[in-house]
Design an enzyme around this catalytic site. Sequence first.
Site, PDB file in Angstrom:
ATOM      1  N   ASP A  25      -0.245   3.716   4.631  1.00  0.00           N
ATOM      2  CA  ASP A  25      -0.744   2.828   5.671  1.00  0.00           C
ATOM      3  C   ASP A  25       0.412   1.881   5.989  1.00  0.00           C
ATOM      4  O   ASP A  25       0.715   0.977   5.219  1.00  0.00           O
ATOM      5  CB  ASP A  25      -1.974   2.074   5.155  1.00  0.00           C
ATOM      6  CG  ASP A  25      -2.590   1.168   6.212  1.00  0.00           C
ATOM      7  OD1 ASP A  25      -1.852   0.733   7.118  1.00  0.00           O
ATOM      8  OD2 ASP A  25      -3.800   0.886   6.122  1.00  0.00           O
ATOM      9  N   ARG A  54     -10.566  15.727  26.477  1.00  0.00           N
ATOM     10  CA  ARG A  54     -10.560  15.416  25.053  1.00  0.00           C
ATOM     11  C   ARG A  54      -9.191  15.625  24.426  1.00  0.00           C
ATOM     12  O   ARG A  54      -8.872  15.070  23.381  1.00  0.00           O
ATOM     13  CB  ARG A  54     -11.627  16.234  24.322  1.00  0.00           C
ATOM     14  CG  ARG A  54     -12.002  15.625  23.000  1.00  0.00           C
ATOM     15  CD  ARG A  54     -13.060  16.365  22.172  1.00  0.00           C
ATOM     16  NE  ARG A  54     -14.000  17.184  22.869  1.00  0.00           N
ATOM     17  CZ  ARG A  54     -13.902  18.520  22.951  1.00  0.00           C
ATOM     18  NH1 ARG A  54     -12.883  19.147  22.384  1.00  0.00           N
ATOM     19  NH2 ARG A  54     -14.811  19.203  23.593  1.00  0.00           N
ATOM     20  N   LYS A  71      -3.279  -3.900  15.570  1.00  0.00           N
ATOM     21  CA  LYS A  71      -2.524  -5.055  15.084  1.00  0.00           C
ATOM     22  C   LYS A  71      -1.268  -5.264  15.937  1.00  0.00           C
ATOM     23  O   LYS A  71      -1.352  -5.730  17.050  1.00  0.00           O
ATOM     24  CB  LYS A  71      -2.209  -4.871  13.602  1.00  0.00           C
ATOM     25  CG  LYS A  71      -3.420  -4.449  12.761  1.00  0.00           C
ATOM     26  CD  LYS A  71      -4.467  -5.545  12.651  1.00  0.00           C
ATOM     27  CE  LYS A  71      -5.814  -5.073  12.126  1.00  0.00           C
ATOM     28  NZ  LYS A  71      -5.815  -4.386  10.855  1.00  0.00           N
ATOM     29  N   TYR A  91      -6.160  -1.462   1.689  1.00  0.00           N
ATOM     30  CA  TYR A  91      -7.053  -2.098   2.658  1.00  0.00           C
ATOM     31  C   TYR A  91      -8.506  -1.776   2.281  1.00  0.00           C
ATOM     32  O   TYR A  91      -8.836  -0.620   1.999  1.00  0.00           O
ATOM     33  CB  TYR A  91      -6.678  -1.527   4.027  1.00  0.00           C
ATOM     34  CG  TYR A  91      -7.463  -1.995   5.209  1.00  0.00           C
ATOM     35  CD1 TYR A  91      -7.509  -3.337   5.550  1.00  0.00           C
ATOM     36  CD2 TYR A  91      -8.124  -1.069   6.018  1.00  0.00           C
ATOM     37  CE1 TYR A  91      -8.219  -3.750   6.670  1.00  0.00           C
ATOM     38  CE2 TYR A  91      -8.824  -1.474   7.145  1.00  0.00           C
ATOM     39  CZ  TYR A  91      -8.862  -2.816   7.459  1.00  0.00           C
ATOM     40  OH  TYR A  91      -9.558  -3.206   8.569  1.00  0.00           O
TER      41      TYR A  91
HETATM   42  C1  LIG Z   1      -6.732  -3.619  10.217  1.00  0.00           C
HETATM   43  C2  LIG Z   1      -6.167  -2.637   9.284  1.00  0.00           C
HETATM   44  C3  LIG Z   1      -6.517  -1.284   9.359  1.00  0.00           C
HETATM   45  C4  LIG Z   1      -7.618  -0.761  10.263  1.00  0.00           C
HETATM   46  O1  LIG Z   1      -7.392  -0.893  11.574  1.00  0.00           O
HETATM   47  P1  LIG Z   1      -8.564  -0.974  12.675  1.00  0.00           P
HETATM   48  O2  LIG Z   1      -7.826  -0.649  13.909  1.00  0.00           O
HETATM   49  O3  LIG Z   1      -9.120  -2.347  12.583  1.00  0.00           O
HETATM   50  O4  LIG Z   1      -9.579   0.073  12.312  1.00  0.00           O
HETATM   51  C5  LIG Z   1      -5.883  -0.407   8.524  1.00  0.00           C
HETATM   52  N1  LIG Z   1      -4.975  -0.826   7.630  1.00  0.00           N
HETATM   53  C6  LIG Z   1      -4.623  -2.117   7.508  1.00  0.00           C
HETATM   54  C7  LIG Z   1      -3.610  -2.488   6.503  1.00  0.00           C
HETATM   55  C8  LIG Z   1      -5.210  -3.074   8.321  1.00  0.00           C
HETATM   56  O5  LIG Z   1      -4.912  -4.351   8.164  1.00  0.00           O
END
Ligand SMILES: *Cc1c(COP(=O)(O)O)cnc(C)c1O
Length: 393
Positions: A186, A60, A211, A114
């Site tokens: 973010d 873990r 992403k 988001y």
């Molecule tokens: C897609 C996204 C997330 C979340 O990511 P996941 O890996 O899909 O949980 C967070 N912030 C932004 C700006 C995003 O576009």
Amino acid sequence: MSSGSGKKPSTRLVAAGRRQEWTGSVVNPPVWRGSTHLYADSADLRRGRPNRDGEFYYGRRGSPTQWALADALTGLEPGAAGTLLFPSGVAAIAGSLLAVLNSGDVLLMTDNAYEPSRTMARSLLDPLGIETRFFDPLDVQGFASHFCDRTKAVLLESPGSLTMEICDVPALTAVAREKGAISLIDNTWASPLGFPALQQGCDVSIMSLTKHVGGHSDLMMGSVAATTTVYNRLRLTSQALGQVVSPDDAALALRGLRTLSLRLERETVSAIAIAEWLSRRPEVARVLCPMLPDSPGHDLWRRDFTGGCGLFSFVLRGSEEQARARFIDSLELFGIGYSWGGYESLVIPFEAGRIRTAMAAPGGLGVRLSIGLEDPADLIADLEQAFAAMERA
Ligand SMILES: *Cc1c(COP(=O)(O)O)cnc(C)c1O
């Protein structure tokens, strides 16, 4: 071989996370699977394992594959004390907020966050007695007035999701610091290659690795890099929540990381060309792309960012939803789907505008594009024939 700190990011990406003790003589850290460390005898068990970062203790807490990825990401984020991995970007945001907020605290969240971050305010934080207040990310003058003595954290996103607004991160984080609040961002859009968030005043830099870093639409993961002030709190919370990513996914993310700067550069060049083309189209009311000269936020993007990516939006001039659907359905090279940052181009409709605060520009029928690695001339030709199909109704 060292990871080459001091070198340019594209050079550092090549050997990032490669440590002799983790990889041996192999180029890539092997996929190191395992849950259990076997002790030699009872005395060995009594002595215990050190449970330090970088020494195998229990699955873990990760293995060399995950540590190599975290180490590589830390190396890309100037000012980071360390990086934590989460099974998704959303898990990374939730884990970060839970680490810095307690019952009775107030979180200030940008009004272009988001959508799942917004939902978290209601579904996760509110039941814990943590209040979320939304603010206009472009109102720097009025920002200080949102704070009260219970405000403990600020969640930023720049550019914000869908509206693509760039906020003045150094100015906003300076206010937050003065008020004793932690700034989280973010940073999925720019990644540390395009926006060194901790250097720009943030304490915590969050990314959805799903992403750009994964980059091939085949994995889910998130990361949180933080300064020494908050890193340990984040680490303890992440451990308490039992967060761990699989070594297979970590190896995939590391593979994606090697080509990150190349893909971002190519997607940025293509996105700017396509955004410029769209800005001259009669069907388009506004292009929401801070990389486009003369667009709102472009000056801040030029001042604070060192790169971009393929994600931007535009607003159609017309207001007929069926026309937008005809346009989207006629695209041949853009898949219709959520997520972005992969090698393939994607499209999604959205309603332009913020939710709690007013934007200077009017709303309308939005279209978000994620530009992939296709030839931009082919993508423009595809958009052109889809506009023609939209008008043919
Ligand atoms: C897609 C996204 C997330 C979340 O990511 P996941 O890996 O899909 O949980 C967070 N912030 C932004 C700006 C995003 O576009």
